[in-house]
Scaffold this active site. Structure first.
Site, PDB file in Angstrom:
ATOM      1  N   ASN A 129       0.839  -1.208   0.000  1.00 58.96           N
ATOM      2  CA  ASN A 129       0.000   0.000   0.000  1.00 58.96           C
ATOM      3  C   ASN A 129       0.867   1.247   0.000  1.00 58.96           C
ATOM      4  OD1 ASN A 129      -2.224   1.631   0.006  1.00 58.96           O
ATOM      5  ND2 ASN A 129      -2.793   1.268   2.144  1.00 58.96           N
ATOM      6  N   GLU A 390      -4.111   5.851   3.193  1.00 54.06           N
ATOM      7  CA  GLU A 390      -4.173   4.454   3.613  1.00 54.06           C
ATOM      8  C   GLU A 390      -5.591   4.060   4.029  1.00 54.06           C
ATOM      9  OE1 GLU A 390      -1.778   6.443   3.809  1.00 54.06           O
ATOM     10  OE2 GLU A 390       0.167   5.483   4.170  1.00 54.06           O
TER      11      GLU A 390
HETATM   12  C1  LIG Z   1      -0.081   8.797   2.711  1.00 54.90           C
HETATM   13  C2  LIG Z   1       0.987   8.109   3.070  1.00 54.90           C
HETATM   14  O1  LIG Z   1       1.686   7.247   2.294  1.00 54.90           O
HETATM   15  P1  LIG Z   1       1.621   6.858   0.763  1.00 54.90           P
HETATM   16  O2  LIG Z   1       0.693   7.802   0.054  1.00 54.90           O
HETATM   17  O3  LIG Z   1       3.027   6.983   0.292  1.00 54.90           O
HETATM   18  O4  LIG Z   1       1.132   5.455   0.734  1.00 54.90           O
HETATM   19  C3  LIG Z   1       1.548   8.250   4.441  1.00 54.90           C
HETATM   20  O5  LIG Z   1       2.659   7.742   4.679  1.00 54.90           O
HETATM   21  O6  LIG Z   1       0.905   8.853   5.299  1.00 54.90           O
END
Ligand SMILES: C=C(OP(=O)(O)O)C(=O)O
Ligand SMILES: O=C(O)C1=C[C@@H](OP(=O)(O)O)[C@@H](O)[C@H](O)C1
Length: 493
Positions: A129, A390
């Site tokens: 993710n 996430e």
């Molecule tokens: C949004 C985040 O990560 P990413 O978009 O890189 O998955 C985060 O680390 O808060």
């Protein structure tokens, strides 16, 4: 309930591989962590390396042209960087991760080891993710050429990437398609690189699309400058400045041209000269989003916490959270290499504020927890894009804060958090625990755990999800707040 057995504060990782601790499969676990009420927290800590800088540096290093390898120092070793390293290795790069995982040597591309090079169908790349990994790699690999399919965990297949693939579709000598509804991954990229060099991209959902295209510019090798224009709003702007800086550090030539569009909105045009990346030795700052939790411990408990390795002029915009905490009444000390936050003295309360967090949206969950202990409501604006991370970091965050009894209003662009009452804060230690869900979101776990510094009986579900960016978070937090304030229950039903 047993007290956790964990490594001392500030240690970046134990010898176990981060992969073993990783929540990559996103299996739910019954384990919970409980942070217990604490006197003012006083201490100092150096968080692990920045995720955003590590993943940018890995892209620039991998595509650098030169005799010697590029070496990253102080890199982050976590799920988000491991999927980047694993994907690059899978498509042929020679990458050595040494010592405690913080030194990464990126050698050249070995050539034939990937399926795409052999014409056996796409190289299947699993990205879990990690938004940065899938967005940066999709752009870079599309510019390099080859046949790839990038997929992830179910949530990744709900996180939009269509604005990026639309921009790439306008320049690719081949094809790029998304496989899930709403322009979401998996992404199939098949082509011979870019044969166009001018594109437009939307920036209101994520800045990572623009960052990915920018980093792909020197890879595209069209012999002409790559010109990228942003259509409409651009969120999370400091990350774009970070991208330009890292690219320049690896020898690329990037011009950011801000102007005023006819609509009156700010407009951005990026021009990248056709100059290849050079392999360099590269030092990575500690992660400023991770630092936010430690500054919050000071704000919440009236303590004083220094984060080492970050300066006011850090490449990461998230150091700006200290200024937001200052608006709430905290004292902030800034020096070259240290940023310290001190909470308000006993008997005083933090001030609720109205704040636009568009530029520092990863720290909204941190601020929301601090806001529970202010003297009035805190309105957070400018973060509609937090619904695409996430998890839905507006709706799901509001849901968990309400389990504490807080009144939380959701808005299209953010939320209003009303502080808890004295009765809600001083609940009985014998009252049934309040279990807070974390939605496989590392920032949900890292921020919500801090509620326990003031309120007894707060249990955090699936703490292992911090592996996405900070596998050792709870050990480091324990080192800062003391062993008697952090308990882990491994056998909870
Ligand atoms: C949004 C985040 O990560 P990413 O978009 O890189 O998955 C985060 O680390 O808060
Ligand atoms: O470019 C980056 O490194 C990041 C940009 C931000 O995403 P958005 O641009 O989607 O807000 C941030 O939330 C993410 O953790 C890292």
């Amino acid at each position: 309930m047993t007290r956790s057995e964990s490594a001392p504060s500030g240690s970046q990782h134990s010898d176990d591989s981060a992969a073993e601790k990783s929540s990559i499969d996103h299996a739910s676990t019954n384990c919970t962590v409980e942070v217990r009420p604490s006197p003012p927290v006083v201490g100092s800590i150096r968080p692990p390396g920045s995720k955003s800088l590590t993943n940018r540096a890995l892209i620039c290093a991998a595509f650098s042209v030169g005799e010697s390898p590029a070496v990253l120092h102080g890199a982050l070793r976590s799920e988000d960087t491991e999927v980047m390293v694993a994907a690059l290795r899978q498509v042929g790069w020679d990458i050595d991760v040494s010592g405690d995982g913080t030194e990464i040597t990126v050698g050249g591309r070995l050539g034939d080891s990937n399926a795409s090079a052999k014409g056996d169908g796409p190289a299947e790349l699993f990205i879990a993710n990690s938004g940065t990994t899938i967005r940066f790699l999709t752009a870079a690999l599309s510019a390099a050429g080859g046949d790839y399919r990038l997929s992830g965990v179910p949530r990744m297949h709900q996180r939009p990437i269509g604005d990026l693939t639309d921009a790439i579709a306008s320049v690719i000598d081949g094809r790029i398609v998304t496989e899930s509804d709403g322009g979401c991954p998996p992404v199939r990229v098949e082509g011979r690189g870019w044969n166009g060099h001018q594109m437009r991209v939307r920036g209101n959902v994520s800045s990572q699309y623009l960052s990915g295209l920018m980093m792909a510019g020197p890879i595209a090798a069209s012999g002409q400058p790559t010109v990228i224009e942003v259509s409409g709003e651009l969120v999370s702007r400091p990350y774009v400045d970070m991208t330009a800086k890292v690219m320049a550090d690896f020898g690329a030539v990037v011009h950011l041209q801000d102007s005023q569009a006819e609509s009156g909105d700010a407009a951005l045009k990026v021009v990248i000269e056709p100059v290849a990346y050079r392999p360099v030795d590269y030092d990575i700052e500690p992660d400023a989003s991770a630092a936010s939790y430690f500054w919050a411990t000071a704000a919440i408990t009236g303590g004083k916490v220094t984060v080492q390795g970050l300066s006011p002029d850090a490449l990461q915009g998230d150091v700006g959270l200290v200024d937001v905490l200052a608006k709430m009444g905290c004292a902030v000390e800034k020096s070259d290499g240290h940023l310290t936050v001190q909470g308000v003295p006993p008997g005083q309360r933090l001030t609720g504020i109205d704040v636009d967090m568009n530029a520092i949206s990863d720290t909204v969950q941190t601020l929301a927890v601090v806001a529970l202990f202010a003297d009035g409501p805190t309105r957070v604006r400018g973060v509609a894009h937090n619904r695409f991370k996430e998890t839905d970091r507006i709706g799901d965050l509001a849901c968990e804060l309400r389990k504490l009894g807080a009144t939380v209003e959701e808005h299209d662009d953010g939320m209003t958090i009303h502080p808890l009452t004295e009765t809600q804060v001083c609940r009985s230690e014998d009252a049934p625990p309040i279990r807070l869900a974390t939605y496989h979101d590392h920032r949900m776990a890292m921020s919500l755990a801090l509620v326990g510094l003031r309120i007894p009986g707060i249990q955090i579900e699936n703490p292992a999800c911090t592996a996405k960016t900070y596998p050792n978070y709870f050990a480091d937090l324990e080192g800062l707040i003391g062993q008697s304030h952090l308990w882990r229950n491994d056998s909870d039903d």
